[in-house]
Design an enzyme around this catalytic site. Structure first.
Site, PDB file in Angstrom:
ATOM      1  N   PHE A  24       0.850  -1.189   0.000  1.00  0.00           N
ATOM      2  CA  PHE A  24       0.000   0.000   0.000  1.00  0.00           C
ATOM      3  C   PHE A  24       0.889   1.245   0.000  1.00  0.00           C
ATOM      4  O   PHE A  24       1.750   1.405   0.861  1.00  0.00           O
ATOM      5  CB  PHE A  24      -0.907   0.005   1.243  1.00  0.00           C
ATOM      6  N   GLY A  25       0.652   2.146  -0.963  1.00  0.00           N
ATOM      7  CA  GLY A  25       1.392   3.413  -1.047  1.00  0.00           C
ATOM      8  C   GLY A  25       0.477   4.587  -0.746  1.00  0.00           C
ATOM      9  O   GLY A  25      -0.636   4.658  -1.267  1.00  0.00           O
ATOM     10  N   TYR A  26       0.949   5.496   0.112  1.00  0.00           N
ATOM     11  CA  TYR A  26       0.139   6.658   0.499  1.00  0.00           C
ATOM     12  C   TYR A  26       0.886   7.977   0.319  1.00  0.00           C
ATOM     13  O   TYR A  26       0.334   9.046   0.572  1.00  0.00           O
ATOM     14  CB  TYR A  26      -0.299   6.534   1.974  1.00  0.00           C
ATOM     15  N   GLY A  27       2.152   7.890  -0.096  1.00  0.00           N
ATOM     16  CA  GLY A  27       2.978   9.092  -0.259  1.00  0.00           C
ATOM     17  C   GLY A  27       3.599   9.092  -1.644  1.00  0.00           C
ATOM     18  O   GLY A  27       2.890   8.971  -2.650  1.00  0.00           O
ATOM     19  N   SER A  28       4.927   9.154  -1.673  1.00  0.00           N
ATOM     20  CA  SER A  28       5.594   9.214  -2.983  1.00  0.00           C
ATOM     21  C   SER A  28       5.355   7.947  -3.804  1.00  0.00           C
ATOM     22  O   SER A  28       5.478   7.976  -5.034  1.00  0.00           O
ATOM     23  CB  SER A  28       7.091   9.449  -2.806  1.00  0.00           C
ATOM     24  N   GLU A  99      13.549   3.904   0.557  1.00  0.00           N
ATOM     25  CA  GLU A  99      12.811   4.433   1.721  1.00  0.00           C
ATOM     26  C   GLU A  99      13.529   4.105   3.024  1.00  0.00           C
ATOM     27  O   GLU A  99      12.910   3.774   4.021  1.00  0.00           O
ATOM     28  CB  GLU A  99      11.382   3.868   1.723  1.00  0.00           C
TER      29      GLU A  99
END
Ligand code: BEZ
Length: 191
Positions: A24-28, A99
């Site tokens: 799940f990605g929520y930023g870059s 990251e």
């Protein structure tokens, strides 16, 4: 927790026998998709809120003038929208390095637009990591972002690209949009 989390992440999950896993990605990860994926779907996770509370001295700032990037903070009633990617486990060899500044992989349940669920992983920078900056007034966060730039470019570009992506996803992230509004006012950018 040291700021560099590469080794810690490598020891956290055993991917033996697993062909693919949801991330799940929520930023870059929403807009900088420089890794291969098998499938991509809009998704959301419950109980977590996006906050610009993590310092960035390796991507969007420097050790002398760290920028601010997003992490997730536990908040029981929150829903955070983002993008889920089904990836091969070897993608984490790359993303753990990209990251590495304080982010650990955690298990999470994500919900897709059709209401179905999947288990997967999400990167979170918890408050015990050395680069965590924590809460600040949104106007102060915008000022810090306006002044910071690092090897990946200006911190303001990170904020503006994320805000645009969240609008496209239909995520009404009042925190991100408030900081964006302060930055646009400060830099006299068009709205
Ligand atoms: C993300 O977009 O999910 C993400 C944000 C910060 C670090 C790692 C991943």
């Amino acid at each position: 927790m040291p700021a560099n989390t590469i080794e810690h992440n490598r020891s956290r999950f055993n991917f033996d026998g697993i062909e693919a896993i949801w991330l799940f990605g929520y930023g870059s990860l929403i807009y900088k998709v420089d890794f291969p994926f098998l499938e991509q779907r809009p998704a959301a996770i419950r109980g977590w809120a996006r906050r610009f509370w993590q310092g960035s001295h390796d991507h969007r700032g420097t050790p002398e003038a760290p920028g601010r990037v997003v992490t997730l903070i536990e908040q029981p009633d929150a829903v955070c929208k983002g993008v889920a990617y089904r990836v091969s486990p070897n993608v984490f060899e790359y993303l753990d390095v990209r990251e590495k500044n304080g982010y650990l992989r955690f298990s999470t349940t994500m919900t897709f637009d059709d209401g179905s669920h999947a288990e997967g992983l999400v990167y979170i920078a918890t408050e015990d990591n050395e680069a965590f900056l924590g809460e600040a007034p949104e106007a102060d966060i915008a000022r810090q972002i306006a002044l910071a730039t690092g090897p990946s470019g200006p911190n303001s570009e990170y904020l503006l690209r994320l805000a645009d992506s969240l609008r496209q996803l239909g995520d009404d992230c009042s925190h991100t949009f408030a900081i964006e509004a302060c930055l646009r006012a400060e830099e006299r950018l068009p709205r």
